[in-house]
Design a protein around this motif. Structure first.
Motif, short mmCIF file in Angstrom:
data_model
loop_
_atom_site.label_atom_id
_atom_site.label_comp_id
_atom_site.label_asym_id
_atom_site.label_seq_id
_atom_site.Cartn_x
_atom_site.Cartn_y
_atom_site.Cartn_z
N THR A 25 -2.57 -6.19 5.55
CA THR A 25 -1.88 -6.21 4.46
C THR A 25 -1.59 -4.35 4.25
OG1 THR A 25 -3.36 -6.02 3.15
CG2 THR A 25 -3.21 -7.91 3.61
N ALA A 26 -2.09 -3.65 4.53
CA ALA A 26 -1.51 -2.16 4.20
C ALA A 26 -1.83 -1.54 5.28
CB ALA A 26 -1.81 -1.72 2.91
N TYR A 76 -12.26 -0.05 -5.44
CA TYR A 76 -11.80 -1.07 -6.38
C TYR A 76 -12.53 -1.31 -7.20
CZ TYR A 76 -9.36 -5.63 -7.11
OH TYR A 76 -8.29 -6.32 -7.05
N ARG A 108 -7.18 -2.03 -8.90
CA ARG A 108 -6.91 -1.16 -8.54
C ARG A 108 -8.33 -0.58 -7.37
NH1 ARG A 108 -4.25 3.32 -12.80
NH2 ARG A 108 -3.38 4.24 -10.55
N ARG A 109 -6.73 0.37 -6.40
CA ARG A 109 -7.34 0.17 -5.49
C ARG A 109 -6.67 1.90 -5.33
NH1 ARG A 109 -5.45 -3.55 -1.52
NH2 ARG A 109 -7.63 -5.18 -2.05
N ASP A 150 -3.03 5.64 -4.24
CA ASP A 150 -3.09 5.13 -5.65
C ASP A 150 -2.23 4.10 -4.76
OD1 ASP A 150 -1.80 2.90 -6.95
OD2 ASP A 150 -3.31 3.37 -8.38
N GLN A 151 -2.61 2.96 -3.62
CA GLN A 151 -1.86 1.94 -2.99
C GLN A 151 -0.54 1.79 -3.49
OE1 GLN A 151 -4.04 -1.15 -0.87
NE2 GLN A 151 -2.47 -1.81 -0.22
N GLU A 152 -0.73 1.18 -4.58
CA GLU A 152 0.27 0.39 -5.09
C GLU A 152 1.59 1.05 -6.23
OE1 GLU A 152 -0.42 -2.31 -7.71
OE2 GLU A 152 -1.82 -3.53 -6.73
N LEU A 153 1.28 2.42 -5.98
CA LEU A 153 2.10 3.48 -7.14
C LEU A 153 3.05 4.66 -6.10
CD1 LEU A 153 0.17 4.07 -10.31
CD2 LEU A 153 1.73 1.64 -10.01
N GLY A 154 1.94 3.89 -5.10
CA GLY A 154 2.34 5.38 -4.00
C GLY A 154 2.01 7.45 -4.45
N ASN A 176 -10.40 -8.00 -4.14
CA ASN A 176 -9.57 -8.86 -4.47
C ASN A 176 -9.19 -9.87 -2.99
OD1 ASN A 176 -7.73 -10.10 -5.70
ND2 ASN A 176 -5.51 -9.37 -4.79
N THR A 188 -9.73 -8.91 0.38
CA THR A 188 -9.85 -8.35 1.23
C THR A 188 -10.76 -6.81 1.58
OG1 THR A 188 -8.97 -6.29 -0.22
CG2 THR A 188 -7.72 -7.94 0.30
#
Length: 363
Positions: free
Chosen positions: A7-8, A26, A30-31, A45-49, A341, A343
């Motif tokens: 997934t990433a 986690y 947020r991860r 922050d994986q999502e926000l980069g 989540n 993963t």
């Protein structure tokens, strides 16, 4: 065979030659990918980069560290204090405690007091973790707390040399509750629960044992229940009803009830996981992850070393049986670690990247 889907992939920010291996935290949905060197800690922050850098108050050999779920603060659990800092390095709060180094037990005010002292070169350590919602910090320290601290207990003399488990207000460091662990740690780590008022603590005592404790804070007092004297907690199920653990010999996986710590089921590695050609012992790793309430990804990477790629396995907790080996699009190294989540994550052999995985529908 159940298959893993990537997934990433996150490149780690620090040189692996001068930094610890990266970890994934986690909390609160947020991860964060966290990596620490002697002078700084970086949280991606994986999502926000985004990447946040926290100056380190002392080198990495002098304690552990964790990061708040919002990524705004880091809490360093050091040899003489639990210190919360922001990205500028400013101290948000600090709780000083007795020194972890041998028989020192002094109330140091700064790391500089013992930085060059050989007797402090390899101290024992505690640990800290944010609660699931981020409003509490749970910390394992050596008592007593500093006498000039507002949080100091009136009976500090009774805590002299004892190890304490603290529940702190994450905003200002106030001690909300404390309990004596009755342990003699060389190190420890926390296992968060979905309920912020609950937390697990695994304490390594070297050859003396490995007690696993479960704490509950009712808003006033902290009660601590010992799960076992020879156990390491690995993960908590999504509902919070079940705990996954292994023994210090890594012989079996154990499913515990979270409410009283009772063992519900177990799964031995020997006789379950296929062995190696020369008959070398097969054992579980000290890492594993729930993907849902009834499924765990566990691994035998430690005992697989030298025989080929690390092997990861899908375990059904309903009857504690091995379903199958997990297949990956490419070989992975090391154990399967909790990524939240549903993963899990693995770290590349050169420690320059983190891969986050999930099960395919076929899994």
């Amino acid at each position: 065979m159940p298959a893993a889907r990537l997934t990433a992939t996150v490149r780690t920010p620090l040189d692996p030659a001068t930094a610890d291996a990266p970890e994934v935290l986690y909390r609160a949905g947020r991860r964060l990918v966290v990596q620490r060197a002697d002078t700084e800690l970086v949280a991606l922050d994986q999502e926000l980069g985004t990447a946040t850098r926290f100056p380190a108050p002392w080198p990495r050999d002098f304690g552990t560290v964790t990061v708040s779920p919002d990524g705004d603060t880091a809490v360093y659990c050091g040899t003489h204090a639990v210190r919360c800092v922001d990205a500028s390095g400013a101290i948000r709060w600090e709780v000083r405690h007795a020194c972890w180094a041998g028989e020192c037990l002094q109330m140091h005010e700064e790391f500089a007091e013992y930085a060059d002292d050989e007797e402090h070169a390899a101290p024992d350590s505690g640990s800290a973790a944010f609660s699931s919602g981020g409003k509490l910090v749970w910390a394992h320290v050596r008592g007593p707390l500093a006498a000039d601290d507002d949080n100091a207990a009136e009976d500090a003399e009774d805590e002299d040399g004892n190890e304490l488990w603290l529940v702190l207000d994450a905003a200002d460091g106030r001690v909300l509750a404390r309990a004596d662990t009755g342990t003699f740690a060389s190190g420890s780590h926390h296992t968060p629960h979905p309920d912020p008022a609950q937390m697990g603590l695994s304490i390594g005592e070297g050859e003396e044992g490995s007690p696993a404790l479960w704490g509950r804070w009712d808003g006033r007092a902290l009660t601590v229940h010992k799960i076992d004297d020879e156990t390491v907690l690995l993960d908590v199920s999504p509902s919070g009803r079940h705990l996954l653990a292994t023994d210090v010999g890594q012989d079996a996986l154990y499913l515990h009830a979270a409410d009283d710590g009772a063992i519900l089921r177990d799964l031995d590695a020997e006789g379950t996981v296929s062995g190696h050609q020369d008959g070398g012992r097969v054992y579980w790793d000290f890492e594993a992850a729930f993907t849902d309430e009834d499924t765990v990804v566990a691994s035998t990477a430690g005992s697989d070393a030298g025989y080929g790629p690390a092997r990861h396995w899908l375990v059904s907790t309903g009857d504690m049986t091995l379903r199958s080996r997990i297949t990956y699009p490419h070989p992975v190294t090391g154990p399967a670690r909790v990524a939240g989540n549903g993963t899990w994550y693995t770290v590349s052999d050169d420690r320059t990247s983190v891969s986050v995985w999930e099960l395919t529908d076929a899994g």
